[in-house]
Motif scaffolding. Structure first.
Motif: not given
Length: 464
Positions: A62-74
């Motif tokens: 589940w937390c992997a989705f938040m990591s994906e969002a942070e990387k896409v944000s960059e």
């Protein structure tokens, strides 16, 4: 004078550069806002998931989705930087080099084109003016000739007209015919001169027009080049790191293992956990003292269990679900049912960060280190998990009652407080219920004058 449309195209080119810069600037702002929203979303939901009841490999997935969002944000911040630092600046510099402003207003390129067209057209326009004048004189002579002939014809039918007057009318007709011939010859001559000057006129005009075409061609080719660069900056599908983000996300989700999570929960929160079975203890006055109702209400530092001896080795669990012998009231988060974290945000004037802070405080999610309530019966004397231990203290597995939302209620009967911390009211009075009914049937409320205290729960009813 129709060359003015070509001259105006130069001014339009400068304005189109401004329009393209504004277009790219707005898109860059959208990329920046989107990146910020992704980061805030990831931060808020990462906290909620970590504090929530989910555990194990599924929690990590589940937390992997938040990591994906942070990387896409960059990546989107990089897109914003490319649009502003490269594309926007490139257009700005090209516009500055291509268009040169004059002291009196307008652009040098516009004035040069207009002067070129005017100079090329001036000789031909002069001959055109002569043709128009000759044409006008010829048509006037024709009109005069027709009028003289008409008068002569009418005079022949008039017997009262003497021969001298008739002779004058005939002379007038003759002169008008000669004028027609002269003006016609002049008209034809000027028209021929105009026709002879037309090829040179067209050549000069086309020369200036081609210069304008070349200037416009540079702008069009430059715009095409810039738009292709913008497309490359916006297209994340060809970015290797972008593909890796979702490849990694898929791998993290696939690593979720239900069997492993169930095994962990059994060992840490189920039958495999360390037990604190009751043992014989000597009587103690301090341990035997039971807390009164109001002492329980006023206890704010939590209830520390005493007199319980651990029979097994209590292995320290670094995990967030490890149990504790001391139930502190400040570690139990209240569950607010008035907010659904999956509902859409309302578009208000508050900033995203302000909404995020409020949602983190009020979201209906449990703290990971909270104690979970028990559903088993406490009537069995041999139940080691009964709600009260041998000394009458609270069970460490019980959970503090979550405070209810404030509700307006109306008194059904008169009540006179028996102690200082009890409220007094008359039937029909309205007050605010601050906490739900406890085990003894008491509620905590506040009168309209600000006084806070206890009252019997069955003495009031909710106001509909």
């Amino acid at each position: 004078g129709n060359y003015k449309r070509t001259v105006k195209r130069i001014d339009d080119g400068h304005r189109l550069c401004n329009d393209l810069m504004n277009c790219i600037h707005e898109r860059a702002r959208i990329e920046k806002v989107y990146a910020q929203q992704l980061t805030e979303w990831a931060k808020r939901w990462k906290q909620l998931v970590e504090k929530g009841p989910q555990y194990g490999t599924v929690e990590r997935a589940w937390c992997a989705f938040m990591s994906e969002a942070e990387k896409v944000s960059e990546l989107h911040l990089e897109v914003k930087g490319s649009l502003m630092n490269e594309d926007f600046e490139k257009i700005k510099n090209w516009q500055k080099e291509a268009f040169h402003k004059q002291m009196m207003g307008g652009f040098k390129e516009t004035k040069e084109a207009e002067d070129g067209f005017r100079k090329a057209q001036k000789p031909w326009a002069k001959k055109l003016k002569e043709v128009e004048a000759a044409k006008k004189a010829y048509h006037a002579a024709c009109k005069e000739e027709k009028l003289a002939i008409s008068r002569e014809t009418n005079s022949k039918a008039d017997p009262a007209l003497n021969p001298e007057q008739l002779k004058k009318l005939q002379d007038k007709v003759e002169r008008s015919k000669q004028d027609v011939l002269k003006t016609k010859e002049k008209y034809e001559k000027s028209l021929k001169e105009l026709d002879n000057a037309t090829p040179q006129y067209m050549e000069n005009m086309e020369q200036v027009f081609e210069q304008c075409q070349q200037f416009e061609e540079k702008r069009l080719r430059f715009f095409r080049e810039v738009l292709l660069e913008v497309q490359k900056h916006l297209d994340l599908s060809n970015v290797a790191s972008y593909k890796n983000i979702y490849r990694e996300l898929e791998q993290n989700i696939k690593t979720a293992d239900a069997v492993e999570d169930l095994r962990w929960f059994r060992a840490n929160q189920g039958p495999g956990m360390s037990m604190n079975w009751p043992q014989f203890e000597e009587w103690s006055a301090d341990l035997n003292r039971t807390l009164s109702r109001r002492e329980k209400k006023k206890a704010s530092d939590g209830v520390t269990l005493t007199g319980i001896n651990q029979t097994g080795d209590q292995v320290s669990q670094p995990n967030k679900h490890s149990s504790s012998l001391s139930v502190q009231s400040n570690t139990v988060q209240s569950v607010q049912s008035s907010y659904n974290p999956f509902e859409d945000e309302e578009d208000t004037g508050s900033t995203v960060s302000e909404k995020e802070d409020n949602k983190i405080k009020n979201v209906s999610s449990y703290e990971k280190n909270q104690s979970y309530p028990t559903d088993w019966s406490d009537e069995e004397s041999n139940n080691p998990f009964s709600s009260t231990d041998a000394n009458g203290d609270t069970n460490p597995f019980d959970e503090d009652t979550s405070p209810a939302m404030e509700v307006r209620v109306r008194a059904l009967y008169d009540y006179e407080g028996q102690e200082q911390d009890e409220l007094s009211f008359k039937a029909g009075d309205e007050l605010t219920k601050m906490e739900n009914e406890d085990e003894q049937g008491w509620c905590k409320g506040r009168l309209d004058n600000g006084q806070v205290g206890l009252y019997p729960a069955n003495y009031v009813e909710p106001i509909q």
